[in-house]
Design a protein around this motif. Structure first.
Motif, PDB file in Angstrom:
ATOM      1  N   ASN A 169      -4.923  -4.913  -4.842  1.00 58.84           N
ATOM      2  CA  ASN A 169      -3.905  -4.018  -4.260  1.00 58.84           C
ATOM      3  C   ASN A 169      -2.688  -3.912  -5.176  1.00 58.84           C
ATOM      4  OD1 ASN A 169      -5.392  -3.452  -1.953  1.00 58.84           O
ATOM      5  ND2 ASN A 169      -4.444  -5.072  -0.739  1.00 58.84           N
ATOM      6  N   ALA A 173      -1.348  -0.585  -7.077  1.00 59.06           N
ATOM      7  CA  ALA A 173       0.043  -0.154  -6.883  1.00 59.06           C
ATOM      8  C   ALA A 173       0.742   0.026  -8.227  1.00 59.06           C
ATOM      9  CB  ALA A 173       0.788  -1.171  -6.023  1.00 59.06           C
ATOM     10  N   ALA A 185       1.787   4.002  -4.340  1.00 58.79           N
ATOM     11  CA  ALA A 185       1.944   2.583  -4.660  1.00 58.79           C
ATOM     12  C   ALA A 185       2.430   1.808  -3.446  1.00 58.79           C
ATOM     13  CB  ALA A 185       2.917   2.415  -5.819  1.00 58.79           C
ATOM     14  N   GLU A 186       3.322   2.407  -2.670  1.00 61.33           N
ATOM     15  CA  GLU A 186       3.877   1.747  -1.494  1.00 61.33           C
ATOM     16  C   GLU A 186       2.797   1.429  -0.459  1.00 61.33           C
ATOM     17  OE1 GLU A 186       6.894  -0.020   0.730  1.00 61.33           O
ATOM     18  OE2 GLU A 186       6.773   0.614  -1.368  1.00 61.33           O
ATOM     19  N   TYR A 188      -0.298   0.506  -0.952  1.00 61.69           N
ATOM     20  CA  TYR A 188      -1.017  -0.715  -1.327  1.00 61.69           C
ATOM     21  C   TYR A 188      -0.118  -1.946  -1.264  1.00 61.69           C
ATOM     22  CZ  TYR A 188      -5.036   2.038  -2.614  1.00 61.69           C
ATOM     23  OH  TYR A 188      -6.127   2.874  -2.562  1.00 61.69           O
ATOM     24  N   ARG A 189       1.172  -1.785  -1.534  1.00 60.34           N
ATOM     25  CA  ARG A 189       2.081  -2.932  -1.456  1.00 60.34           C
ATOM     26  C   ARG A 189       2.323  -3.320   0.007  1.00 60.34           C
ATOM     27  NH1 ARG A 189       5.163  -1.426  -6.763  1.00 60.34           N
ATOM     28  NH2 ARG A 189       3.970  -2.785  -8.140  1.00 60.34           N
TER      29      ARG A 189
END
Length: 215
Positions: A169, A173, A185-186, A188-189
């Motif tokens: 993840n 990201a 990206a957010e 997956y974070r």
């Protein structure tokens, strides 16, 4: 852990005690169960698992109630796992559970299924779905069999898979950030924010995913 091994040894001794070599015949059908079992064992020993599968099919077809069938299944499970043929190993495990699963052996058979899935992760970055499926199986196993002798090994696999998913993840990201896609990206974070894994305790792979996953 060796409860099935005892059955295999007993069946193998039975084969040896009853003569070992069978008389060759041009007709490869309507043979005794022991004949097919011996053929299968020789094929396993020589590494010809395709032929071993064929002989097992003959054993199963001609002798539905033979006590050699569950033992043969266990041997083929291990043989296919040794050759890294995890889909075939899982096939035999599924059949074994359907036909011979009991309260005494189910925890072992289900452990072997999880192990086969775990070892089948050749390229974790390409098997995100398999990682998720194996994780769910591991979590269910621990809830269902908390006192099983195999539970600690399943817990170890669960931790390894959780760390692998966390790193994947984060890598995805980072890739989206390099491509100027912060919203992607957010996503997956945020997935990692829900994880119990502490990033500080993870040492990223330096020699490829596969070796790191099983270290």
């Amino acid at each position: 852990m060796y409860r099935f091994a005892v059955q295999i040894v007993v069946a193998t001794l039975l084969v040896l005690a009853m003569g070992g070599c069978s008389t060759k015949s041009e007709q490869e059908f309507e043979k005794p169960a022991l004949y097919w079992y011996q053929k299968m064992m020789r094929s396993v020993a020589s590494g010809n698992l395709e032929k071993a599968d064929d002989y097992f099919t003959s054993l199963e077809s001609e002798h539905v109630g033979s006590p050699l069938i569950p033992v043969a299944m266990q041997i083929l499970v291990q043989a296919h796992m040794d050759e890294e043929e995890y889909l075939l190993a899982n096939f035999y495990l599924d059949e074994y559970l359907k036909r011979y699963g009991t309260s005494r052996n189910r925890d072992f058979a289900e452990f072997m299924k999880i192990k086969a899935s775990f070892l089948g992760l050749k390229s974790p970055e390409r098997n995100q779905e398999l990682i998720d499926e194996t994780l769910q199986k591991a979590k269910r196993y621990i809830l269902r069999y908390p006192e099983s002798e195999f539970a600690p090994m399943v817990q170890t696999m669960e931790v390894r898979l959780e760390m692998t998913r966390y790193l994947m993840n984060e890598n995805i990201a980072s890739l989206y950030m390099r491509r100027d896609k912060p919203k992607a990206a957010e996503i997956y974070r945020k997935r990692n924010d829900r994880s119990w894994i502490d990033e500080k305790e993870i040492v990223p792979p330096s020699k490829g995913w596969l070796g790191w996953l099983f270290e």
